[in-house]
Design an enzyme around this catalytic site. Structure first.
Site, PDB file in Angstrom:
ATOM      1  N   LYS A  92      15.351  13.251   7.376  1.00  0.00           N
ATOM      2  CA  LYS A  92      15.669  11.971   8.023  1.00  0.00           C
ATOM      3  C   LYS A  92      15.819  10.850   6.995  1.00  0.00           C
ATOM      4  CE  LYS A  92      12.306   9.143   9.859  1.00  0.00           C
ATOM      5  NZ  LYS A  92      12.360   7.718   9.517  1.00  0.00           N
ATOM      6  N   ASN A  93      14.824  10.709   6.109  1.00  0.00           N
ATOM      7  CA  ASN A  93      14.835   9.522   5.247  1.00  0.00           C
ATOM      8  C   ASN A  93      15.876   9.607   4.130  1.00  0.00           C
ATOM      9  OD1 ASN A  93      13.024   8.298   6.893  1.00  0.00           O
ATOM     10  ND2 ASN A  93      11.220   8.732   5.629  1.00  0.00           N
TER      11      ASN A  93
ATOM     12  N   ARG B 194      14.521   0.941  11.199  1.00  0.00           N
ATOM     13  CA  ARG B 194      14.111   0.417   9.901  1.00  0.00           C
ATOM     14  C   ARG B 194      15.242   0.549   8.871  1.00  0.00           C
ATOM     15  NH1 ARG B 194      10.820  -3.151   8.208  1.00  0.00           N
ATOM     16  NH2 ARG B 194      10.436  -2.976   6.009  1.00  0.00           N
TER      17      ARG B 194
ATOM     18  N   CYS C 171       8.926   1.572  12.817  1.00  0.00           N
ATOM     19  CA  CYS C 171       7.537   1.780  13.263  1.00  0.00           C
ATOM     20  C   CYS C 171       6.665   0.585  12.870  1.00  0.00           C
ATOM     21  CB  CYS C 171       6.954   3.026  12.600  1.00  0.00           C
ATOM     22  SG  CYS C 171       7.666   4.561  13.176  1.00  0.00           S
TER      23      CYS C 171
ATOM     24  N   ARG D  95       5.724  -5.332   6.982  1.00  0.00           N
ATOM     25  CA  ARG D  95       6.716  -4.522   6.256  1.00  0.00           C
ATOM     26  C   ARG D  95       7.756  -5.434   5.612  1.00  0.00           C
ATOM     27  NH1 ARG D  95       8.254   0.955   9.477  1.00  0.00           N
ATOM     28  NH2 ARG D  95       8.981   1.471   7.393  1.00  0.00           N
ATOM     29  N   PRO D  96       7.364  -6.112   4.516  1.00  0.00           N
ATOM     30  CA  PRO D  96       8.301  -7.048   3.884  1.00  0.00           C
ATOM     31  C   PRO D  96       9.448  -6.316   3.192  1.00  0.00           C
ATOM     32  CG  PRO D  96       6.337  -6.799   2.521  1.00  0.00           C
ATOM     33  CD  PRO D  96       6.106  -5.979   3.768  1.00  0.00           C
ATOM     34  N   ILE D  97      10.558  -7.042   2.950  1.00  0.00           N
ATOM     35  CA  ILE D  97      11.644  -6.448   2.144  1.00  0.00           C
ATOM     36  C   ILE D  97      11.969  -7.356   0.953  1.00  0.00           C
ATOM     37  CG2 ILE D  97      12.639  -5.061   4.023  1.00  0.00           C
ATOM     38  CD1 ILE D  97      14.920  -7.169   4.135  1.00  0.00           C
ATOM     39  N   ASP D  98      10.923  -8.085   0.506  1.00  0.00           N
ATOM     40  CA  ASP D  98      11.142  -9.016  -0.605  1.00  0.00           C
ATOM     41  C   ASP D  98      11.634  -8.313  -1.876  1.00  0.00           C
ATOM     42  OD1 ASP D  98       8.373  -7.980  -0.388  1.00  0.00           O
ATOM     43  OD2 ASP D  98       8.127  -8.924  -2.341  1.00  0.00           O
ATOM     44  N   GLN D  99      11.206  -7.074  -2.106  1.00  0.00           N
ATOM     45  CA  GLN D  99      11.627  -6.381  -3.346  1.00  0.00           C
ATOM     46  C   GLN D  99      13.108  -6.002  -3.289  1.00  0.00           C
ATOM     47  OE1 GLN D  99       9.490  -6.161  -6.087  1.00  0.00           O
ATOM     48  NE2 GLN D  99       8.349  -7.487  -4.689  1.00  0.00           N
TER      49      GLN D  99
ATOM     50  N   ASP E 111       3.521   9.529   5.254  1.00  0.00           N
ATOM     51  CA  ASP E 111       4.146   9.998   6.497  1.00  0.00           C
ATOM     52  C   ASP E 111       3.525  11.300   7.006  1.00  0.00           C
ATOM     53  OD1 ASP E 111       5.719   7.783   6.359  1.00  0.00           O
ATOM     54  OD2 ASP E 111       7.527   8.815   5.677  1.00  0.00           O
TER      55      ASP E 111
ATOM     56  N   ARG F  98      12.936  10.107  17.219  1.00  0.00           N
ATOM     57  CA  ARG F  98      13.604   9.419  16.109  1.00  0.00           C
ATOM     58  C   ARG F  98      13.649  10.297  14.863  1.00  0.00           C
ATOM     59  NH1 ARG F  98      10.403   4.936  14.287  1.00  0.00           N
ATOM     60  NH2 ARG F  98      11.831   5.305  12.605  1.00  0.00           N
TER      61      ARG F  98
HETATM   62  C1  EPZ Z   1      10.056   4.384   3.721  1.00  0.00           C
HETATM   63  O1  EPZ Z   1       9.792   3.124   4.294  1.00  0.00           O
HETATM   64  C2  EPZ Z   1      10.108   5.364   4.880  1.00  0.00           C
HETATM   65  N1  EPZ Z   1      11.153   4.939   5.795  1.00  0.00           N
HETATM   66  C3  EPZ Z   1       8.758   5.406   5.576  1.00  0.00           C
HETATM   67  O2  EPZ Z   1       8.796   6.464   6.504  1.00  0.00           O
HETATM   68  C4  EPZ Z   1       7.654   5.729   4.557  1.00  0.00           C
HETATM   69  O3  EPZ Z   1       6.397   5.578   5.182  1.00  0.00           O
HETATM   70  C5  EPZ Z   1       7.722   4.786   3.362  1.00  0.00           C
HETATM   71  O4  EPZ Z   1       9.065   4.785   2.806  1.00  0.00           O
HETATM   72  C6  EPZ Z   1       6.758   5.179   2.246  1.00  0.00           C
HETATM   73  O5  EPZ Z   1       7.029   6.496   1.828  1.00  0.00           O
HETATM   74  C7  EPZ Z   1      12.420   5.234   5.524  1.00  0.00           C
HETATM   75  O6  EPZ Z   1      12.755   5.869   4.533  1.00  0.00           O
HETATM   76  C8  EPZ Z   1      13.425   4.780   6.512  1.00  0.00           C
HETATM   77  P1  EPZ Z   1       8.416   1.238   1.150  1.00  0.00           P
HETATM   78  P2  EPZ Z   1       9.999   1.798   3.450  1.00  0.00           P
HETATM   79  O7  EPZ Z   1       9.407   0.183   0.860  1.00  0.00           O
HETATM   80  O8  EPZ Z   1      11.134   2.005   2.527  1.00  0.00           O
HETATM   81  C9  EPZ Z   1       5.510  -2.541   0.382  1.00  0.00           C
HETATM   82  C10 EPZ Z   1       8.650   7.508   8.570  1.00  0.00           C
HETATM   83  O9  EPZ Z   1       7.655   7.800   9.279  1.00  0.00           O
HETATM   84  N2  EPZ Z   1       6.774  -3.266   0.195  1.00  0.00           N
HETATM   85  O10 EPZ Z   1       8.291   2.391   0.212  1.00  0.00           O
HETATM   86  O11 EPZ Z   1      10.064   0.669   4.401  1.00  0.00           O
HETATM   87  C11 EPZ Z   1       5.340  -2.117   1.843  1.00  0.00           C
HETATM   88  O12 EPZ Z   1       4.753  -3.142   2.606  1.00  0.00           O
HETATM   89  C12 EPZ Z   1       8.739   6.159   7.917  1.00  0.00           C
HETATM   90  O13 EPZ Z   1       9.584   8.287   8.378  1.00  0.00           O
HETATM   91  C13 EPZ Z   1       6.743  -4.586  -0.205  1.00  0.00           C
HETATM   92  O14 EPZ Z   1       5.666  -5.182  -0.405  1.00  0.00           O
HETATM   93  O15 EPZ Z   1       8.646   1.790   2.632  1.00  0.00           O
HETATM   94  C14 EPZ Z   1       4.474  -0.879   1.686  1.00  0.00           C
HETATM   95  O16 EPZ Z   1       3.135  -1.278   1.572  1.00  0.00           O
HETATM   96  C15 EPZ Z   1       7.635   5.246   8.329  1.00  0.00           C
HETATM   97  N3  EPZ Z   1       7.928  -5.232  -0.392  1.00  0.00           N
HETATM   98  C16 EPZ Z   1       4.923  -0.275   0.351  1.00  0.00           C
HETATM   99  O17 EPZ Z   1       5.587  -1.336  -0.344  1.00  0.00           O
HETATM  100  C17 EPZ Z   1       9.128  -4.615  -0.211  1.00  0.00           C
HETATM  101  O18 EPZ Z   1      10.169  -5.259  -0.398  1.00  0.00           O
HETATM  102  C18 EPZ Z   1       5.890   0.907   0.460  1.00  0.00           C
HETATM  103  O19 EPZ Z   1       6.988   0.540   1.299  1.00  0.00           O
HETATM  104  C19 EPZ Z   1       9.151  -3.282   0.205  1.00  0.00           C
HETATM  105  C20 EPZ Z   1       7.957  -2.616   0.402  1.00  0.00           C
END
Ligand code: EPZ
Length: 432
Positions: free
Chosen positions: A22-23, A93, A117, A122-126, A308, A400
């Protein structure tokens, strides 16, 4: 209203084929926007997140042709829109990948903040920091993220991620593939789906190096051409079936996997007393009689134990003989399922990012809720092992990310059915 009804207690036997990841799919399908030609993408999982991404691509003007159940052809040559409608983006997402893909293709994008979810903040600042370093002007206005590269094309840049983020790594990769010059992503995430996206882009003519390490270098090229690509198997779907066998017992051959991607899950299950044998692109998972040992699990970015899989391994730990400690190292709020487990007789205490699980002899079936995708999968794992009947509602979360889960588990001998309750009935019962 649809539910899963599980009569627990049947050990699982047979073989299960794992679907595409999926991802990986939710990033690779939007990546087709960058391609000048037709992409044929194989091993696409038949799940609702993929349906939604394909819906967004169609809305943008892409020609989407299903060749068979798991192969799709995408022709994005006639895409003209650069804005994703609010109601489509909010449902998923991964809609954030449309920002990187549209920015790479057109130098601009208008995308609402993503849904997905509820796992805490869940910020996207990065992601946005990466786009800004690449010369993109970012504004959030009227519920939309507006991204625009002044010269119609982002430029290469050095981006150091403050947190290891899967989404930011993939999104910056998307924006960088056709950018002007070299982009270096430092402290990049290393998950298998990141390598898969890089392999997809490279197979279409991109120049991405280092995916799977914490420094990825992308030299922008002027054009990506069409081609055929097959998505990797889903690490988390495979891991979920492994925990199902660990909880319910039996012996199952899990086919179409990359065993290396599962090492982090295999190691924990072996530590608990599950027997796991590797055979080519399959794992044979066996769990005999007797209780499993407890263990401690800390979730971390790959190659650590995946967040996950945290709820699913928790379901197994609920039945281990002794005390286990879970430490959630990625999300702030990924224990919302604990109340549901307690309904089934589990002994689980949560304090912030730590959960302490005191294993019990057996769980008992109960009406429970799938509060998110992986929590829903964990309810299935627990329900398969429980005595009596478990009814899981809000199963749209599970759909999903898991292809044909009812059919796959039934083939393994599980007693699981999907039932639809007529609207009048659940309304008169005061549900909803
Ligand atoms: C991906 O989410 C997956 N989703 C998630 O899977 C998975 O839990 C996660 O990666 C971690 O492996 C998809 O691929 C669609 P991250 P993502 O950015 O990309 C922080 C599932 O069940 N962060 O790696 O949103 C954030 O808050 C889903 O399949 C920032 O601070 O996760 C978290 O603590 C649920 N700023 C950590 O980083 C940012 O800009 C990791 O988040 C981005 C993230």
């Amino acid at each position: 209203m649809t539910k899963y009804v599980i009569r627990g207690g049947n050990p699982l036997h047979g073989e299960v084929d794992i679907s595409g990841a999926k991802n990986a799919a939710v990033a690779i399908l939007p990546a087709a926007l960058l391609v000048d030609g037709v992409c044929r993408i194989e091993n696409v999982p038949e799940i609702s997140d993929v349906t939604m991404i394909l819906g967004i691509l169609r809305d943008l003007g892409a020609k989407v042709t299903m060749i068979n159940r798991t192969t799709v052809e995408l022709d994005c040559s006639r895409v003209y829109k650069q804005n994703v409608p609010y109601e489509l983006a909010r449902q998923i997402r991964a809609s954030y990948y449309l920002i990187g893909a549209l920015l790479g293709r057109f130098g601009r994008a208008e995308v609402p903040p993503p849904g997905g979810c509820d796992l805490g903040v869940r910020p996207i600042d990065q992601h946005l920091k990466g786009f800004a370093a690449m010369g993109t002007r970012i504004q959030v206005e009227n519920g939309f993220i507006h991204a625009a590269a002044p010269n119609g094309r982002p430029h290469g840049a050095q981006v150091y991620l403050d947190v290891v983020s899967v989404g930011a790594t993939m999104n910056i990769l998307l924006a960088a593939a056709l950018a002007d010059g070299l982009t270096i992503i430092e402290n990049a995430a290393k998950e298998p789906h990141i390598v898969d996206l890089a392999n997809f882009l490279n197979s279409m003519g991109a120049d991405v190096m280092g995916a799977g390490t914490d420094v990825i270098k992308v030299r922008g090229v002027s054009r990506l051409r069409g081609g055929t690509y097959s998505i990797i198997p889903d690490q988390i779907e495979a891991g979920t079936y492994m925990t199902a066998v660990a909880a319910a017992g039996g012996e199952v051959r899990i086919n179409n996997i990359i065993p290396k991607h599962l090492d982090c899950i295999t190691a924990k299950l072996v530590e608990m007393g599950v027997d796991i044998e590797e055979e080519g692109d399959a794992l044979i998972v066996r769990r005999g009689p007797g209780r499993l040992s407890p263990t401690n699990v800390k979730t971390m970015p790959y190659p650590g134990f995946p967040t996950d899989m945290q709820p699913q391994i928790a379901a197994v730990l609920c039945l281990a003989q002794g005390t286990s400690i879970l430490n959630e190292g990625v999300w702030d709020n990924r224990y919302r399922y604990a109340d549901e487990f307690r309904r089934m007789g589990a002994n689980i205490q949560v304090n912030g990012k730590i959960a302490v699980i005191e294993g019990v002899d057996s769980l008992t079936g109960a009406p429970v809720c799938a509060c998110d995708l992986r929590a829903g999968a964990a309810m299935i794992v627990a329900g398969l092992a429980a005595q009596g009947t478990t009814e899981i509602d809000q199963i749209y979360h599970i759909e999903r990310g898991y292809e044909n889960i009812v059919a796959k588990l039934s083939k393994l001998g599980a007693d699981i059915r999907e039932i639809t309750i007529p609207e009048e009935e659940w309304r008169s019962n005061g549900v909803g």
